[in-house]
Design a protein around this motif. Structure first.
Motif, PDB file in Angstrom:
ATOM      1  N   GLY A 120       4.280 -11.844 -10.322  1.00  0.00           N
ATOM      2  CA  GLY A 120       3.516 -11.970  -9.086  1.00  0.00           C
ATOM      3  C   GLY A 120       3.383 -10.688  -8.290  1.00  0.00           C
ATOM      4  N   GLU A 121       4.152  -9.676  -8.631  1.00  0.00           N
ATOM      5  CA  GLU A 121       4.002  -8.403  -7.930  1.00  0.00           C
ATOM      6  C   GLU A 121       2.684  -7.768  -8.353  1.00  0.00           C
ATOM      7  N   VAL A 122       1.950  -7.278  -7.375  1.00  0.00           N
ATOM      8  CA  VAL A 122       0.726  -6.525  -7.618  1.00  0.00           C
ATOM      9  C   VAL A 122       0.906  -5.218  -6.870  1.00  0.00           C
ATOM     10  N   ARG A 123       1.038  -4.161  -7.615  1.00  0.00           N
ATOM     11  CA  ARG A 123       1.503  -2.890  -7.094  1.00  0.00           C
ATOM     12  C   ARG A 123       0.398  -1.859  -6.959  1.00  0.00           C
ATOM     13  N   ARG A 124       0.431  -1.184  -5.846  1.00  0.00           N
ATOM     14  CA  ARG A 124      -0.291   0.079  -5.727  1.00  0.00           C
ATOM     15  C   ARG A 124       0.776   1.143  -5.845  1.00  0.00           C
ATOM     16  N   GLN A 125       0.567   2.087  -6.723  1.00  0.00           N
ATOM     17  CA  GLN A 125       1.616   3.050  -7.025  1.00  0.00           C
ATOM     18  C   GLN A 125       1.269   4.437  -6.521  1.00  0.00           C
ATOM     19  N   PHE A 126       2.282   5.102  -5.994  1.00  0.00           N
ATOM     20  CA  PHE A 126       2.215   6.506  -5.596  1.00  0.00           C
ATOM     21  C   PHE A 126       3.094   7.236  -6.589  1.00  0.00           C
ATOM     22  N   ASN A 127       2.499   7.979  -7.502  1.00  0.00           N
ATOM     23  CA  ASN A 127       3.267   8.640  -8.556  1.00  0.00           C
ATOM     24  C   ASN A 127       3.205  10.149  -8.404  1.00  0.00           C
ATOM     25  N   VAL A 128       4.356  10.773  -8.521  1.00  0.00           N
ATOM     26  CA  VAL A 128       4.451  12.225  -8.572  1.00  0.00           C
ATOM     27  C   VAL A 128       4.901  12.575  -9.982  1.00  0.00           C
ATOM     28  N   CYS A 129       4.102  13.384 -10.655  1.00  0.00           N
ATOM     29  CA  CYS A 129       4.375  13.748 -12.047  1.00  0.00           C
ATOM     30  C   CYS A 129       4.912  15.175 -12.114  1.00  0.00           C
ATOM     31  N   PHE A 130       6.065  15.312 -12.753  1.00  0.00           N
ATOM     32  CA  PHE A 130       6.749  16.598 -12.861  1.00  0.00           C
ATOM     33  C   PHE A 130       6.686  17.136 -14.280  1.00  0.00           C
TER      34      PHE A 130
END
Length: 156
Positions: free
Chosen positions: A94-104
């Motif tokens: 049921g989680e619907v996520r907007r993601q903030f991703n930092v890629c290293f």
């Protein structure tokens, strides 16, 4: 738990959470990129995951790489920030996520490669193979920015 990724889909469900996450482009001594085949959606992806309250973002990348691949890494740089609101991740719980991703960027400093319960396969991949592996658009974007060897990180 199953995971479905949507991008720019008007029928995607509305997010009910925002997650700060980190991912890492880890390379071996031949310049090949470490990818995992995710158990939850069967797509290839960079190792990474959500930040804990006690983590820093670089620390999250180091922890997630260790948990998902068995390798110890050191963060060496920043590929970019990925915050596109059109990228929605829906989970079967049921989680619907907007993601903030930092890629290293990261380099291996120890450990032994091993599959975790989050993946079905781990591989070091030559850049020419990236287009033939099934992966989400957002993973391709991070990898292309990494391969461009930009002087400044991507900000998006």
């Amino acid at each position: 738990m199953a995971r479905t990724e949507c991008y720019d889909d008007p029928n995607a469900p509305k997010p009910n959470s925002m997650v700060v996450a980190a991912s890492a482009v880890v390379t071996d001594d031949r310049g090949r990129i470490l990818l995992q085949r995710r158990r939850d959606n069967d797509l290839w992806a960079l190792p990474g995951g959500g930040m804990d309250m006690t983590d820093s973002l670089p620390g999250t990348a180091v922890r997630e790489v260790k948990e998902e691949t068995g390798l110890d890494v050191e963060v060496t740089g920043l590929v970019g920030t990925y915050t596109d609101p059109r990228h929605i991740i829906e989970y079967s719980d049921g989680e619907v996520r907007r993601q903030f991703n930092v890629c290293f960027r990261a380099r291996i400093v120890g450990g032994e490669l091993r599959i975790s319960d989050e993946s079905t396969e781990l591989r070091f991949v030559d850049s020419v193979e990236l287009d033939i592996l099934p992966m989400h658009h957002t993973q391709h974007l991070r990898l292309s920015h990494y391969l461009e060897n930009r002087s400044q990180p991507y900000l998006g």
